[in-house]
Design a protein around this motif. Structure first.
Motif, mmCIF file in Angstrom:
data_model
loop_
_atom_site.group_PDB
_atom_site.id
_atom_site.type_symbol
_atom_site.label_atom_id
_atom_site.label_comp_id
_atom_site.label_asym_id
_atom_site.label_seq_id
_atom_site.Cartn_x
_atom_site.Cartn_y
_atom_site.Cartn_z
ATOM 1 N N UNK A 57 0.584 3.709 10.489
ATOM 2 C CA UNK A 57 -0.321 2.576 10.317
ATOM 3 C C UNK A 57 0.066 1.809 9.060
ATOM 4 N N UNK A 58 0.157 0.490 9.158
ATOM 5 C CA UNK A 58 0.407 -0.338 7.978
ATOM 6 C C UNK A 58 -0.893 -0.526 7.193
ATOM 7 N N UNK A 59 -0.808 -0.359 5.872
ATOM 8 C CA UNK A 59 -1.958 -0.572 5.008
ATOM 9 C C UNK A 59 -1.517 -1.396 3.805
ATOM 10 N N UNK A 60 -2.492 -2.065 3.188
ATOM 11 C CA UNK A 60 -2.194 -2.929 2.051
ATOM 12 C C UNK A 60 -3.344 -2.895 1.064
ATOM 13 N N UNK A 61 -3.144 -3.573 -0.079
ATOM 14 C CA UNK A 61 -4.139 -3.616 -1.136
ATOM 15 C C UNK A 61 -5.485 -4.093 -0.594
ATOM 16 N N UNK A 62 -6.544 -3.370 -0.944
ATOM 17 C CA UNK A 62 -7.887 -3.697 -0.498
ATOM 18 C C UNK A 62 -8.331 -2.939 0.728
ATOM 19 N N UNK A 63 -7.410 -2.214 1.400
ATOM 20 C CA UNK A 63 -7.777 -1.392 2.552
ATOM 21 C C UNK A 63 -8.396 -0.066 2.093
ATOM 22 N N UNK A 64 -9.199 0.527 2.974
ATOM 23 C CA UNK A 64 -9.763 1.852 2.741
ATOM 24 C C UNK A 64 -9.370 2.761 3.895
ATOM 25 N N UNK A 65 -9.019 4.009 3.566
ATOM 26 C CA UNK A 65 -8.712 5.015 4.580
ATOM 27 C C UNK A 65 -9.577 6.244 4.361
ATOM 28 N N UNK A 66 -10.076 6.790 5.440
ATOM 29 C CA UNK A 66 -10.726 8.106 5.417
ATOM 30 C C UNK A 66 -9.888 9.064 6.234
ATOM 31 N N UNK A 67 -9.640 10.264 5.687
ATOM 32 C CA UNK A 67 -8.883 11.298 6.374
ATOM 33 C C UNK A 67 -9.729 12.561 6.400
ATOM 34 N N UNK A 68 -10.032 13.053 7.577
ATOM 35 C CA UNK A 68 -10.829 14.271 7.660
ATOM 36 C C UNK A 68 -9.984 15.456 7.218
ATOM 37 N N UNK A 69 -10.631 16.569 6.924
ATOM 38 C CA UNK A 69 -9.913 17.785 6.567
ATOM 39 C C UNK A 69 -8.889 18.121 7.641
ATOM 40 N N UNK A 70 -7.697 18.490 7.193
ATOM 41 C CA UNK A 70 -6.572 18.922 8.035
ATOM 42 C C UNK A 70 -5.927 17.792 8.828
ATOM 43 N N UNK A 71 -6.277 16.537 8.566
ATOM 44 C CA UNK A 71 -5.581 15.423 9.210
ATOM 45 C C UNK A 71 -4.175 15.312 8.617
ATOM 46 N N UNK A 72 -3.097 15.428 9.416
ATOM 47 C CA UNK A 72 -1.742 15.283 8.887
ATOM 48 C C UNK A 72 -1.556 13.896 8.265
ATOM 49 N N UNK A 73 -0.808 13.846 7.155
ATOM 50 C CA UNK A 73 -0.647 12.586 6.430
ATOM 51 C C UNK A 73 0.691 12.550 5.703
ATOM 52 N N UNK A 74 1.330 11.392 5.716
ATOM 53 C CA UNK A 74 2.568 11.146 4.982
ATOM 54 C C UNK A 74 2.622 9.646 4.704
ATOM 55 N N UNK A 75 3.653 9.191 3.962
ATOM 56 C CA UNK A 75 3.628 7.796 3.525
ATOM 57 C C UNK A 75 5.028 7.306 3.159
ATOM 58 N N UNK A 76 5.299 6.031 3.475
ATOM 59 C CA UNK A 76 6.447 5.287 2.955
ATOM 60 C C UNK A 76 5.905 4.068 2.214
ATOM 61 N N UNK A 77 6.227 3.927 0.927
ATOM 62 C CA UNK A 77 5.810 2.749 0.167
ATOM 63 C C UNK A 77 6.696 1.565 0.532
ATOM 64 N N UNK A 78 6.072 0.417 0.798
ATOM 65 C CA UNK A 78 6.802 -0.701 1.355
ATOM 66 C C UNK A 78 7.326 -1.739 0.386
ATOM 67 N N UNK A 79 6.825 -1.765 -0.865
ATOM 68 C CA UNK A 79 7.281 -2.779 -1.804
ATOM 69 C C UNK A 79 6.638 -4.139 -1.533
ATOM 70 N N UNK A 80 7.006 -5.188 -2.282
ATOM 71 C CA UNK A 80 8.067 -5.189 -3.294
ATOM 72 C C UNK A 80 7.690 -4.502 -4.610
ATOM 73 N N UNK A 81 6.398 -4.276 -4.855
ATOM 74 C CA UNK A 81 5.966 -3.575 -6.044
ATOM 75 C C UNK A 81 5.500 -2.178 -5.706
#
Length: 276
Positions: free
Chosen positions: A230-254
């Motif tokens: 899922x694409x996310x950006x500044x100002x977004x909120x995410x909720x992850x329940x216990x044991x929800x798998x999660x990983x991330x790639x930072x997209x830049x430019x900052x």
């Protein structure tokens, strides 16, 4: 000076194309910045010239351990009796503007990056003092006592006074700003700031008992949430329940940065959400 994302004023125009990214599942939720509009605000008794966006609240199939708000307090507004639950602890994090936080030990000036931990039962007051609205995150959790463990004291600080700690084997590209030491058993929640530099990754699917609330302060990324990217950006909120798998790639430019809530340092409650 560091700037943080805040909800936008107004509503989308009638000619704009619907391109929302809101997602609600039993494993995770994404509330994008674009839906935090005037029409989705709420209000609280005892708060003057204040509106808020409720990002998370305890309910079936959603947040179990915490609630989280973004508040907008107009100059001169605020509350002398902000918390009505004597069992609730809190973290406040300032996104924009200036305010005065009054605690039993005196008055504390809060500006961008300001952070306050408030233990349960502590009286406090909040007043916006700048020329513009004070905007801040308020995270609330019912404190879980433990035998032989004292309730932690209140403290007020600022992100700028803390150095991020690099995660192992990342060369500093993935770092965490901690406001509470991980081994301090008095605390049953941590609210940290996670920073991923452009192109940095969380390189495995974290799957753990801690429930998460993530408010994106800066930047953008692609986040693995359960089985979805899922694409996310500044100002977004995410909720992850216990044991929800999660990983991330930072997209830049900052850098990609978010305020992270998690419940820690306690036995799992038995017999329901609050063990009652």
């Amino acid at each position: 000076m560091t700037t943080y994302a805040v909800p936008r004023d107004g509503l989308p125009g009638q000619t704009e194309l619907h391109t929302g990214r809101a997602i609600f599942t039993d494993a995770y939720v994404v509330i994008p910045r674009g839906v935090l509009s005037d029409i989705t605000t709420s209000y609280l008794p005892g708060w003057a010239d204040t509106r808020l966006w409720v990002l998370a609240r305890p309910m079936t199939g959603f947040s179990e351990t915490f609630s989280q708000y973004v508040l907008e307090v107009m100059p001169g507004g605020g509350s002398d009796t902000p918390e009505t639950d004597p069992e609730a602890e809190a973290v406040l994090f300032m996104l924009a503007g200036r305010a005065e936080l009054t605690l039993p030990d005196g008055q504390h000036t809060m500006a961008e990056g300001g952070y306050a931990f408030l233990p349960p039962g502590l009286p406090w007051k909040f007043r916006a003092t700048g020329q513009k609205a004070a905007k801040f995150i308020w995270i609330r959790k019912r404190y879980q006592p433990a035998p032989g463990v004292e309730v932690p004291e209140a403290f007020v600080t600022n992100e700028q006074d803390h150095s991020p700690a690099a995660m192992p084997r990342t060369g500093g590209r993935w770092a965490t700003t901690r406001f509470v030491q991980p081994l301090d058993m008095r605390h049953d929640m941590h609210v940290n700031i996670v920073t991923l530099q452009r192109g940095a990754v969380i390189p495995f699917e974290e799957t753990h008992v801690m429930e998460h609330g993530l408010y994106v302060l800066q930047g953008k990324a692609v986040y693995k949430l359960n089985t979805d990217w899922v694409e996310v950006e500044a100002g977004d909120f995410m909720w992850l329940r216990a044991f929800c798998p999660q990983a991330c790639y930072a997209g830049g430019p900052g850098p990609f940065r978010y305020l992270l809530y998690k419940d820690v340092n306690r036995h799992a409650r038995l017999g329901g959400v609050f063990g009652r």
